[in-house]
Scaffold this active site. Structure first.
Site, mmCIF file in Angstrom:
data_model
loop_
_atom_site.group_PDB
_atom_site.id
_atom_site.type_symbol
_atom_site.label_atom_id
_atom_site.label_comp_id
_atom_site.label_asym_id
_atom_site.label_seq_id
_atom_site.Cartn_x
_atom_site.Cartn_y
_atom_site.Cartn_z
ATOM 1 N N SER A 116 -5.790 -91.207 -34.377
ATOM 2 C CA SER A 116 -6.869 -92.168 -34.591
ATOM 3 C C SER A 116 -6.196 -93.528 -34.409
ATOM 4 O O SER A 116 -5.288 -94.084 -34.825
ATOM 5 C CB SER A 116 -7.342 -91.848 -35.939
ATOM 6 N N LYS A 156 -7.814 -84.012 -37.789
ATOM 7 C CA LYS A 156 -8.441 -85.186 -37.023
ATOM 8 C C LYS A 156 -9.935 -84.769 -36.815
ATOM 9 O O LYS A 156 -10.923 -86.039 -36.707
ATOM 10 C CB LYS A 156 -7.853 -85.400 -35.639
ATOM 11 N N HIS A 175 -11.735 -85.810 -39.873
ATOM 12 C CA HIS A 175 -11.646 -87.420 -40.095
ATOM 13 C C HIS A 175 -12.829 -88.198 -39.323
ATOM 14 O O HIS A 175 -13.473 -88.930 -39.861
ATOM 15 C CB HIS A 175 -10.213 -87.766 -39.706
ATOM 16 N N ASN A 176 -12.905 -87.710 -38.140
ATOM 17 C CA ASN A 176 -14.125 -88.041 -37.299
ATOM 18 C C ASN A 176 -15.468 -87.788 -37.935
ATOM 19 O O ASN A 176 -16.372 -88.705 -37.946
ATOM 20 C CB ASN A 176 -14.173 -87.788 -36.085
ATOM 21 N N GLU A 211 -16.096 -90.126 -40.697
ATOM 22 C CA GLU A 211 -16.072 -91.603 -40.001
ATOM 23 C C GLU A 211 -17.828 -91.759 -39.613
ATOM 24 O O GLU A 211 -18.363 -92.753 -39.884
ATOM 25 C CB GLU A 211 -15.449 -91.568 -38.839
HETATM 26 P P1 NDP Z 1 -9.199 -90.997 -20.349
HETATM 27 O O1 NDP Z 1 -9.614 -90.171 -21.481
HETATM 28 O O2 NDP Z 1 -9.848 -91.944 -19.867
HETATM 29 O O3 NDP Z 1 -8.164 -90.391 -19.338
HETATM 30 C C1 NDP Z 1 -7.722 -90.938 -18.129
HETATM 31 C C2 NDP Z 1 -6.240 -90.294 -18.049
HETATM 32 O O4 NDP Z 1 -6.602 -88.990 -17.719
HETATM 33 C C3 NDP Z 1 -5.591 -91.118 -16.738
HETATM 34 O O5 NDP Z 1 -4.252 -91.235 -16.968
HETATM 35 C C4 NDP Z 1 -6.015 -90.004 -15.625
HETATM 36 O O6 NDP Z 1 -5.104 -90.123 -14.559
HETATM 37 C C5 NDP Z 1 -5.720 -88.726 -16.349
HETATM 38 N N1 NDP Z 1 -6.252 -87.587 -15.740
HETATM 39 C C6 NDP Z 1 -7.596 -87.459 -15.696
HETATM 40 N N2 NDP Z 1 -7.977 -86.143 -14.990
HETATM 41 C C7 NDP Z 1 -6.419 -85.799 -14.807
HETATM 42 C C8 NDP Z 1 -5.841 -84.538 -14.205
HETATM 43 N N3 NDP Z 1 -6.860 -83.662 -13.479
HETATM 44 N N4 NDP Z 1 -4.642 -84.351 -14.118
HETATM 45 C C9 NDP Z 1 -3.689 -85.376 -14.360
HETATM 46 N N5 NDP Z 1 -4.363 -86.554 -15.146
HETATM 47 C C10 NDP Z 1 -5.504 -86.560 -15.234
HETATM 48 O O7 NDP Z 1 -7.985 -91.823 -21.090
HETATM 49 P P2 NDP Z 1 -7.648 -92.606 -22.530
HETATM 50 O O8 NDP Z 1 -6.324 -93.187 -22.539
HETATM 51 O O9 NDP Z 1 -9.130 -93.245 -22.815
HETATM 52 O O10 NDP Z 1 -7.734 -91.210 -23.636
HETATM 53 C C11 NDP Z 1 -6.549 -90.329 -23.294
HETATM 54 C C12 NDP Z 1 -6.798 -89.170 -24.365
HETATM 55 O O11 NDP Z 1 -6.831 -89.740 -25.677
HETATM 56 C C13 NDP Z 1 -8.227 -88.550 -24.335
HETATM 57 O O12 NDP Z 1 -7.990 -87.125 -24.553
HETATM 58 C C14 NDP Z 1 -8.984 -89.036 -25.242
HETATM 59 O O13 NDP Z 1 -10.060 -88.274 -25.805
HETATM 60 C C15 NDP Z 1 -7.913 -89.428 -26.314
HETATM 61 N N6 NDP Z 1 -8.319 -90.264 -27.290
HETATM 62 C C16 NDP Z 1 -8.825 -91.382 -26.831
HETATM 63 C C17 NDP Z 1 -8.989 -92.543 -27.841
HETATM 64 C C18 NDP Z 1 -9.710 -93.691 -27.207
HETATM 65 O O14 NDP Z 1 -10.154 -94.611 -28.189
HETATM 66 N N7 NDP Z 1 -9.800 -93.865 -26.068
HETATM 67 C C19 NDP Z 1 -8.809 -92.397 -29.232
HETATM 68 C C20 NDP Z 1 -8.050 -91.209 -29.695
HETATM 69 C C21 NDP Z 1 -7.815 -90.290 -28.432
HETATM 70 P P3 NDP Z 1 -5.443 -91.034 -13.468
HETATM 71 O O15 NDP Z 1 -4.997 -92.524 -13.776
HETATM 72 O O16 NDP Z 1 -4.897 -90.342 -12.329
HETATM 73 O O17 NDP Z 1 -6.798 -90.893 -13.108
#
Ligand code: NDP
Length: 496
Positions: free
Chosen positions: A138, A192, A195-196, A199
């Protein structure tokens, strides 16, 4: 310190991150800032290149062109944190990594995952001799970079490797790292999720307070910013109250209006609140505050229905007209603001009481040994619901004590008793004025339901027996009973 792509296949990184979008890149940098040598890989290589170009000099990174290269660059036990898009992409990445890893290696899913998926994934990966750790994270992108609150599940054995690393990179609260081993398999992602859910409740309660004071008392956004800033100095001190004051003070650059007035009143959601409520329903734990908070967002997004309601001019009181006598009298006005503060505090205690009950119930169901005091402690920093009052929750559960409900803990019992006159006035006045306060009201109803010696559930059970022969118990005799409800000659039968 950045290294060339690891074409030599020489293991050198003690940990790796797969997925270098906002969260993964920040987490990788956080790990590097704490002296770890971090292998990094992203499906599209451009993200790896961006990370190396913009931040490669911040620590020791080992960029990899392929997943094979990535795995080969890790020292044993190989530890890889997956931070890719939730759902099918995460499953695909887990499988691909597991194919390349060996028994004893550790795969961490630090993305958002439904805990049942984590349980399923852990089982499948364990069967292959590897460790799988679902870890709730988080704090968003900034938290991932500067210190998140971390909620890892998985085996004790994997925690031996991960613990020292996670303790370095987690947020610190009062000198303690905001991470603890929550429990096995899906326990981390479960906590987690709750937690949400809390929130959601917290945000809705703050918004109900705002609405009552803004529409009811006619306070300006600036005045309310001062109110929330003042509240942040006391029992309500928290990140969400702090940012609320900041948001309310912010003026829209284009119009000069309070920013909050130019934002469309439609709240989105990504699903963790809904999961919390669905899970609570299946566990039979009432999380009414969280449920109402999720539904309030749902109602806000029913644009068509709301527009139709406006067209149909559904009748009701005008909040400012009803509360005008209070608004006009400075003393009454100050007293009402204080009432709202107390209502917010009491309702917030209920939200946590319900959330912790859900965790307790799930722990019993899944055999998780969750230290609720430790959970409260790791939420004190790095995460969105960080708040001073979590120290009190940690005290309530200290040493493994289980008060049954937070509302039974002497501190919180006294706090709610002290706040309840205000709480009742606020709910009553809001109803009279026509300002919706679903979480204030449902939290109060929960409190009253819990403390009622007799509930009208007796009548419901009688109705169930009447139309469906669902049986009932008697207050004066053990056993299971059914009444033959024929109009003539009603008769009670003891079934067992
Ligand atoms: P995203 O959820 O937007 O995902 C993008 C990433 O996933 C990129 O690195 C992308 O690679 C990769 N990806 C997508 N599809 C595939 C695939 N089929 N195979 C391999 N890689 C893939 O990124 P975030 O950084 O926002 O979040 C990452 C994780 O963290 C998620 O599970 C999200 O729910 C979680 N999270 C996010 C928070 C936030 O505030 N954003 C907070 C807490 C958790 P490519 O560059 O090649 O497209």
């Amino acid at each position: 310190m950045a290294q060339e792509s690891n074409h030599t296949n020489e293991p050198q990184a003690n940990i790796g991150v797969v997925g270098l979008a906002a969260m993964g890149a920040s987490l990788a940098r956080n790990l590097a800032h704490h002296g770890n040598t971090v292998a990094v890989f992203n499906r599209s290589h451009a993200r790896t290149e961006t990370l190396m170009r913009e931040h490669g000099d911040e620590g020791a990174f080992v960029p990899a062109d392929t997943l094979e290269e990535f795995v080969a660059s890790l020292t044993r036990p190989r530890t890889a944190i997956i931070m890719v898009k939730a759902g099918a992409p995460t499953d695909a990445m887990i499988d691909a990594l597991a194919d390349l890893m060996e028994p004893g290696d550790i795969i961490v899913d630090a993305g958002n995952a439904y805990y049942e998926d984590t349980i399923r994934r852990e089982k499948a990966i364990r069967a292959r001799g590897l460790h799988f750790v679902g870890c709730g994270v988080s704090g968003g992108e900034e938290g991932a970079l500067k210190g998140p609150s971390m909620m890892p599940g998985g085996t004790e054995e994997s925690w031996k490797t991960l613990g020292p690393i996670f303790r370095q990179i987690a947020a610190q609260a009062e000198g303690e790292p905001c991470v603890t081993h929550i429990g096995t398999d899906g326990a981390g992602h479960f906590v987690k999720m709750v937690h949400n859910g809390i929130e959601y409740s917290d945000m809705q309660l703050i918004s109900e307070s705002y609405d009552l004071l803004r529409r009811g008392l006619g306070m300006s956004a600036d005045e309310l910013a001062d109110v929330f800033a003042a509240w942040n100095e006391g029992d309500l001190n928290s990140y969400l109250i702090e940012i609320t004051a900041d948001i309310l003070r912010h003026k829209d650059a284009k119009t000069g209006k309070p920013f909050v007035d130019v934002v469309v009143d439609r709240a989105g959601m990504k699903g963790t609140g809904t999961w919390t409520v669905q899970t609570a329903l299946s566990l039979g734990v009432p999380v009414t505050g969280i449920g109402e908070a999720v539904f309030a967002r749902g109602l806000s997004s029913q644009a068509g229905l709301r527009a139709e309601a406006r067209d149909k001019a559904l009748a009701g009181p005008e909040p400012a007209a009803v509360l005008a006598p209070i608004a006009a009298d400075p003393q009454a006005r100050a007293a009402f603001v204080e009432d709202v503060r107390q209502a917010l505090y009491a309702s917030k205690i209920v939200a946590y009481a319900q959330g912790f009950n859900e965790i307790e119930q799930a722990a019993a169901e899944h055999g998780w040994d969750i230290d609720l005091g430790a959970v409260a402690k790791i939420w004190r920093g790095g995460c969105i619901i960080r708040a001073r009052f979590l120290n009190r929750i940690a005290d309530a559960y200290a040493g493994g004590t289980k008060p049954g409900s937070l509302l039974f803990d002497p501190f919180f019992k006294a706090a709610v008793e002290g706040a309840q006159d205000s709480w009742r006035r606020v709910v009553a006045r809001a109803a009279q004025a026509g300002v919706p306060v679903p979480v204030f009201a449902s939290s109060l109803a929960y409190y009253d339901g819990l403390r009622s010696r007799r509930l009208p559930a007796a009548l419901i059970q009688a109705q169930r027996d009447y139309f469906g022969a669902h049986t009932y118990g008697r207050v004066d005799e053990p056993g299971v009973f059914h009444t033959l409800w024929a109009e003539e000659g009603r008769e009670e039968i003891k079934q067992s």
